[in-house]
Enzyme design. Sequence first.
Site, PDB file in Angstrom:
ATOM      1  N   CYS A  25      11.721   0.327  24.236  1.00 12.79           N
ATOM      2  CA  CYS A  25      10.966   1.431  25.149  1.00 12.79           C
ATOM      3  C   CYS A  25       9.991   1.308  23.683  1.00 12.79           C
ATOM      4  O   CYS A  25       9.503   0.767  23.302  1.00 12.79           O
ATOM      5  CB  CYS A  25      11.350   2.609  25.345  1.00 12.79           C
ATOM      6  SG  CYS A  25      11.825   3.498  23.813  1.00 12.79           S
ATOM      7  N   HIS A  41      -1.078  -5.582  -8.374  1.00 10.74           N
ATOM      8  CA  HIS A  41      -0.692  -5.339  -6.687  1.00 10.74           C
ATOM      9  C   HIS A  41      -2.254  -4.115  -6.836  1.00 10.74           C
ATOM     10  O   HIS A  41      -1.775  -2.617  -6.536  1.00 10.74           O
ATOM     11  CB  HIS A  41       0.692  -4.769  -6.234  1.00 10.74           C
ATOM     12  CG  HIS A  41       0.756  -4.810  -4.577  1.00 10.74           C
ATOM     13  ND1 HIS A  41       0.373  -4.137  -3.995  1.00 10.74           N
ATOM     14  CD2 HIS A  41       1.629  -5.567  -4.184  1.00 10.74           C
ATOM     15  CE1 HIS A  41       0.837  -4.106  -3.217  1.00 10.74           C
ATOM     16  NE2 HIS A  41       1.705  -5.023  -3.188  1.00 10.74           N
TER      17      HIS A  41
END
EC number: 2.7.1.193
Length: 648
Positions: free
Chosen positions: A412, A569
């Site tokens: 859903c 990063h």
Amino acid sequence: MNILGFFQRLGRALQLPIAVLPVAALLLRFGQPDLLNVAFIAQAGGAIFDNLALIFAIGVASSWSKDSAGAAALAGAVGYFVLTKAMVTINPEINMGVLAGIITGLVGGAAYNRWSDIKLPDFLSFFGGKRFVPIATGFFCLVLAAIFGYVWPPVQHAIHAGGEWIVSAGALGSGIFGFINRLLIPTGLHQVLNTIAWFQIGEFTNAAGTVFHGDINRFYAGDGTAGMFMSGFFPIMMFGLPGAALAMYFAAPKERRPMVGGMLLSVAVTAFLTGVTEPLEFLFMFLAPLLYLLHALLTGISLFVATLLGIHAGFSFSAGAIDYALMYNLPAASQNVWMLLVMGVIFFAIYFVVFSLVIRMFNLKTPGREDKEDEIVTEEANSNTEEGLTQLATNYIAAVGGTDNLKAIDACITRLRLTVADSARVNDTMCKRLGASGVVKLNKQTIQVIVGAKAESIGDAMKKVVARGPVAAASAEATPATAAPVAKPQAVPNAVSIAELVSPITGDVVALDQVPDEAFASKAVGDGVAVKPTDKIVVSPAAGTIVKIFNTNHAFCLETEKGAEIVVHMGIDTVALEGKGFKRLVEEGAQVSAGQPILEMDLDYLNANARSMISPVVCSNIDDFSGLIIKAQGHIVAGQTPLYEIKK
């Protein structure tokens, strides 16, 4: 399929026909005399409400079928006409409303799943396969019409009497509805309850003699008594739950607020504008069930008070600000709706105070307050690509016990609704590592995995993976470990320095525990420091080999000459940008010197689109050394300012 599984699947099937209501309401509202005063626009919206039962028959049949087939939808329509027209010849007073559409939709969908591949003799082969489905549905609905012609009148009387009792109970009836509505959210069965209240209970006859059933239908038909099952949701969804989000933000430790603030703000704004509250409710539904029980009680109280005050408001989709604005001055139906804003302010304060007190009193683990040992390391995965989504789907299948354990897949708005052979074989920890915020085991065969707005995409991908072949269950050894904090190694006195790093980025130093990513902040990835960049060039922090550059160019790994593995990063969750804003200047395997440019960034784009550009620079194998000494502070310059020193 067990009873609970059936109703869960039915709740999912009801979402498709319900999705057309906002369009119908918009057309009906804008066509009114106080807005555009265009009759044909109003009639266009009214036509959808007038034929809602037929729309349910088509929508439920399509959703119930195994591949959302058009043949199933046609079968649902055929069944609806056969059932409703044949039934009234036995008893003209029968009026099943949308229940006729739901039942015939189920028959059409089930017939498709059973006979869409049927083979008939050659002389009847034209009517085989999918063409057989509407024929079979029509036959079965004819039989149902003969049965319901005699059986349905007492059922209809019972539904009518029950509805009249709830309506006559007034504020108490609406309050009970609101309380049960929220309690059913974790199971997904609230859609079934809503369908009865919004499309079946209550009756209104307009000036033309047309009869309307259900709170929503009656409201948009101009029934001034409608709205008791809708009005009280506005203060909760627009104000109460945002107040709860604010309480959870301030209940989180100060150092963690940046990590949860953006998430809480986004789900609170969604609840306020659209009335879609599940993303917010799921944040505390499983972490703090006591809060969810209080939320259900407060919702019931809101509906009780709204009915008591004579407020009559309605919505087409949900009780958000958009629906509130559309129905505010709807002729004949809306009454005292301004009082909802007053109630909203009060409920905002109530939710904020109650949530704040209860969270602290019982030390509830709301977002940002989880124990370190309970935090799950989440892998960085780009589910926006087909390849990434397929891998994620495969991992979820493995996490729930593999294809041997997985029997049915549905989804859903925010949940994967799965039928399994044995829920005990589901690896909750791995599901959470993959990004799920919770796993609900309703019984031994029925589970729900809360994955957020991508639930339907993940569910579809899981079906494709299953169709291709078996997937093994995740082994016990593969269960991800929880992210226990990595103790910061202490440099041994007089230890030998094996690497002195310079900053790879020009910018401002940020302590690692302030990085808005728990894996980096907890030092589970490694120890080091972070930088908020102010310049576009990223350089190598030391001499060594570029052993890895991610294909999205947002991060690289450098191995120094003495074996230290340095991860640079750029930003947080920048993998989701799919390489946009980054340009590599060297390739994997390159031998580089300290200060040599590695990446070039489009900082304007990244600052506008990345979750955060705070960039960790960590030594991922720090456990192999005695520790490190941070040297950088304040503003630093790429290739020049010493960052930290690693000691052997």
